[in-house]
Design a protein around this motif. Structure first.
Motif, PDB file in Angstrom:
ATOM      1  N   PHE A 201       0.833  -1.215   0.000  1.00 41.99           N
ATOM      2  CA  PHE A 201       0.000   0.000   0.000  1.00 41.99           C
ATOM      3  C   PHE A 201       0.865   1.262   0.000  1.00 41.99           C
ATOM      4  N   ILE A 202       1.954   1.247   0.760  1.00 47.46           N
ATOM      5  CA  ILE A 202       2.859   2.400   0.777  1.00 47.46           C
ATOM      6  C   ILE A 202       3.463   2.630  -0.604  1.00 47.46           C
ATOM      7  N   SER A 203       3.830   1.530  -1.278  1.00 52.33           N
ATOM      8  CA  SER A 203       4.405   1.648  -2.616  1.00 52.33           C
ATOM      9  C   SER A 203       3.425   2.297  -3.594  1.00 52.33           C
ATOM     10  N   LYS A 204       2.152   1.864  -3.536  1.00 48.92           N
ATOM     11  CA  LYS A 204       1.153   2.456  -4.433  1.00 48.92           C
ATOM     12  C   LYS A 204       0.898   3.923  -4.078  1.00 48.92           C
ATOM     13  N   THR A 216       9.571  12.267  -4.075  1.00 46.81           N
ATOM     14  CA  THR A 216       9.814  10.842  -3.886  1.00 46.81           C
ATOM     15  C   THR A 216       9.662  10.454  -2.422  1.00 46.81           C
ATOM     16  N   PHE A 217       9.483   9.158  -2.206  1.00 49.40           N
ATOM     17  CA  PHE A 217       9.342   8.636  -0.846  1.00 49.40           C
ATOM     18  C   PHE A 217      10.225   7.396  -0.725  1.00 49.40           C
ATOM     19  N   PRO A 218      10.955   7.222   0.390  1.00 51.04           N
ATOM     20  CA  PRO A 218      11.862   6.068   0.530  1.00 51.04           C
ATOM     21  C   PRO A 218      11.082   4.748   0.720  1.00 51.04           C
ATOM     22  N   VAL A 219      10.536   4.226  -0.372  1.00 52.36           N
ATOM     23  CA  VAL A 219       9.687   3.034  -0.302  1.00 52.36           C
ATOM     24  C   VAL A 219      10.477   1.823   0.161  1.00 52.36           C
ATOM     25  N   PHE A 220      11.656   1.609  -0.443  1.00 52.62           N
ATOM     26  CA  PHE A 220      12.435   0.413  -0.106  1.00 52.62           C
ATOM     27  C   PHE A 220      12.857   0.422   1.357  1.00 52.62           C
ATOM     28  N   LEU A 221      13.342   1.580   1.834  1.00 52.02           N
ATOM     29  CA  LEU A 221      13.755   1.680   3.230  1.00 52.02           C
ATOM     30  C   LEU A 221      12.564   1.446   4.165  1.00 52.02           C
ATOM     31  N   SER A 222      11.421   2.002   3.810  1.00 51.54           N
ATOM     32  CA  SER A 222      10.225   1.803   4.630  1.00 51.54           C
ATOM     33  C   SER A 222       9.829   0.331   4.669  1.00 51.54           C
ATOM     34  N   PHE A 223       9.949  -0.337   3.521  1.00 48.64           N
ATOM     35  CA  PHE A 223       9.589  -1.753   3.454  1.00 48.64           C
ATOM     36  C   PHE A 223      10.522  -2.583   4.338  1.00 48.64           C
ATOM     37  N   VAL A 224      11.818  -2.291   4.275  1.00 50.71           N
ATOM     38  CA  VAL A 224      12.789  -3.023   5.097  1.00 50.71           C
ATOM     39  C   VAL A 224      12.508  -2.806   6.581  1.00 50.71           C
TER      40      VAL A 224
END
Length: 396
Positions: A201-204, A216-224
């Motif tokens: 959901f954050i990625s979308k 931009t938003f740090p999607v990968f860092l947030s996912f980790v």
């Protein structure tokens, strides 16, 4: 007379319609195929009856009567376990090495595919040597090399290499600590699943936000962070519902913990390195298909080369990479059947091999094995086709 002629003319015009003729041809092909299957099935049943060979799937309930060297998840006993258990173990072992191999091969392929285009002469040639050498040596030879020449010459158990305090490497595999679940452990994988869903959901949301505002938003860092923090919180809330079993030297070897057997490691490394070389060439050709003007435009905007490759070039190259990449995934799964050569207990070795020899149910065993590989191939193809459509260019 005129009416009859008009009727014949109308019928003739319908037969000239390509859509109607296509439907007729398809119906004809289906009828012929069903007739062929019926003929082969009835002929096979008659021959089996004449030879006194029973047919059916009842053999799956019979005790297996043989041991299996590598059992990843299930409990197995040669006295009580059935041929159906053998089938399940073969499926689990095949899926384990295939899924792991796909991830490792993809990682290797993308790394060396990018390095193959490096302007550094040494890096470029190292990648080129890897790709050309590995692609031109038969996979079976590579599997034997990894099993006998690399893993087979590791020290004996008593002389194991020790990595840290609880990791041991020897000719019987790699021993490391295992996690033994206790009551309430189920909360941790549920928390991990929730973290993955939140990450999607954050990625979308981040993509829509970037399209609207350009930020931009740090999607990968947030996912980790999510997949680490949420399961950790769940573990502490449940009072750490697990114990750690450390490998220890015993009288007959190393006991406790988990072990990655040399057969599994040799097959995994061989499949990953071999398929990764082909994927590297696919990645290289996909990147070369992107106009160099895209890179120049990114550089003119001040985007670093690595970031330009990840955000500008690779997303466009994927449209060329994905279709042949699907074929390599399918090849890796099917090539895993070479596990028989090094003694890994995949579905071909223990079910289509040992179980077939013991039961004599060749048609049923081979049919089930073929159905398994067909199902896995179709699932991979469906997923990759869905992904390919998702990243395809949308014409306005």
């Amino acid at each position: 007379m005129t009416t009859d002629a008009q009727g014949l003319g109308a019928g003739d015009s319908k037969l000239r319609d390509p859509r109607i003729r296509a439907i007729i041809y398809q119906i004809l092909v289906i009828v012929l195929f069903i007739a062929f299957v019926y003929y082969v099935g009835s002929n096979t049943a008659d021959n089996l009856q004449k030879l006194g060979i029973s047919s059916g799937l009842g053999f799956l309930k019979q005790p297996s009567g043989f041991g299996i060297g590598i059992v990843l998840i299930m409990d197995y006993s040669s006295q009580t376990s059935t041929h159906f258990d053998v089938l399940l173990i073969g499926i689990i072992n095949t899926l384990a090495v295939s899924i792991s191999g796909i991830f490792l091969a993809t990682t290797l392929g993308f790394i060396f595919g990018v390095l193959r285009l490096s302007r550094n002469w040494v890096v470029n040639k190292i990648a080129a040597v890897y790709i050309e050498v590995v692609r031109n040596i038969p996979l079976l030879v590579q599997l034997l090399f990894w099993y006998f020449a690399v893993l087979g010459v590791l020290p004996l158990v008593k002389e194991s290499f020790q990595l840290g305090e609880n990791f041991y490497v020897n000719n019987r595999g790699i021993n490391f600590p295992s996690i033994v679940p206790s009551e309430g452990f189920w909360v941790i994988p549920v928390a991990l699943l929730v973290a993955i869903v939140i990450g999607v959901f954050i990625s979308k949301w981040a993509k829509k936000r970037q399209d609207l505002t350009g930020e931009t938003f740090p999607v990968f860092l947030s996912f980790v962070v999510l997949i680490i923090v949420l399961p950790t919180i769940a573990a502490f809330i449940m009072g750490l519902p697990y114990t750690i079993d450390y490998p220890k030297f015993g009288r007959f070897g190393i006991g406790g913990g988990w072990v990655l057997e040399p057969e599994f490691l040799a097959l995994l490394i061989g499949l990953s390195v071999y398929t990764g070389a082909f994927i590297a060439e696919i990645v290289r050709s996909g990147i070369n298909s992107v106009s160099h003007g895209q890179t120049e435009a990114a550089n003119s905007l001040g985007i670093r080369s690595g970031l330009a490759m990840r955000l500008v070039v690779l997303p466009q190259a994927l449209r060329v990479i994905v279709p042949p990449l699907t074929s390599q995934y399918l090849n890796l799964v099917k090539n895993s059947s070479l596990a028989t050569a090094i003694g890994y207990a995949d579905i071909t070795a223990i079910f289509a091999g040992t179980s077939l020899n013991q039961t004599g149910q060749a048609i049923e065993v081979i049919g089930i094995t073929m159905l398994f590989y067909l199902s896995i191939s179709l699932i991979i193809s469906m997923f990759m086709n869905w992904y390919n459509k998702r990243i395809a260019l949308v014409e306005r």
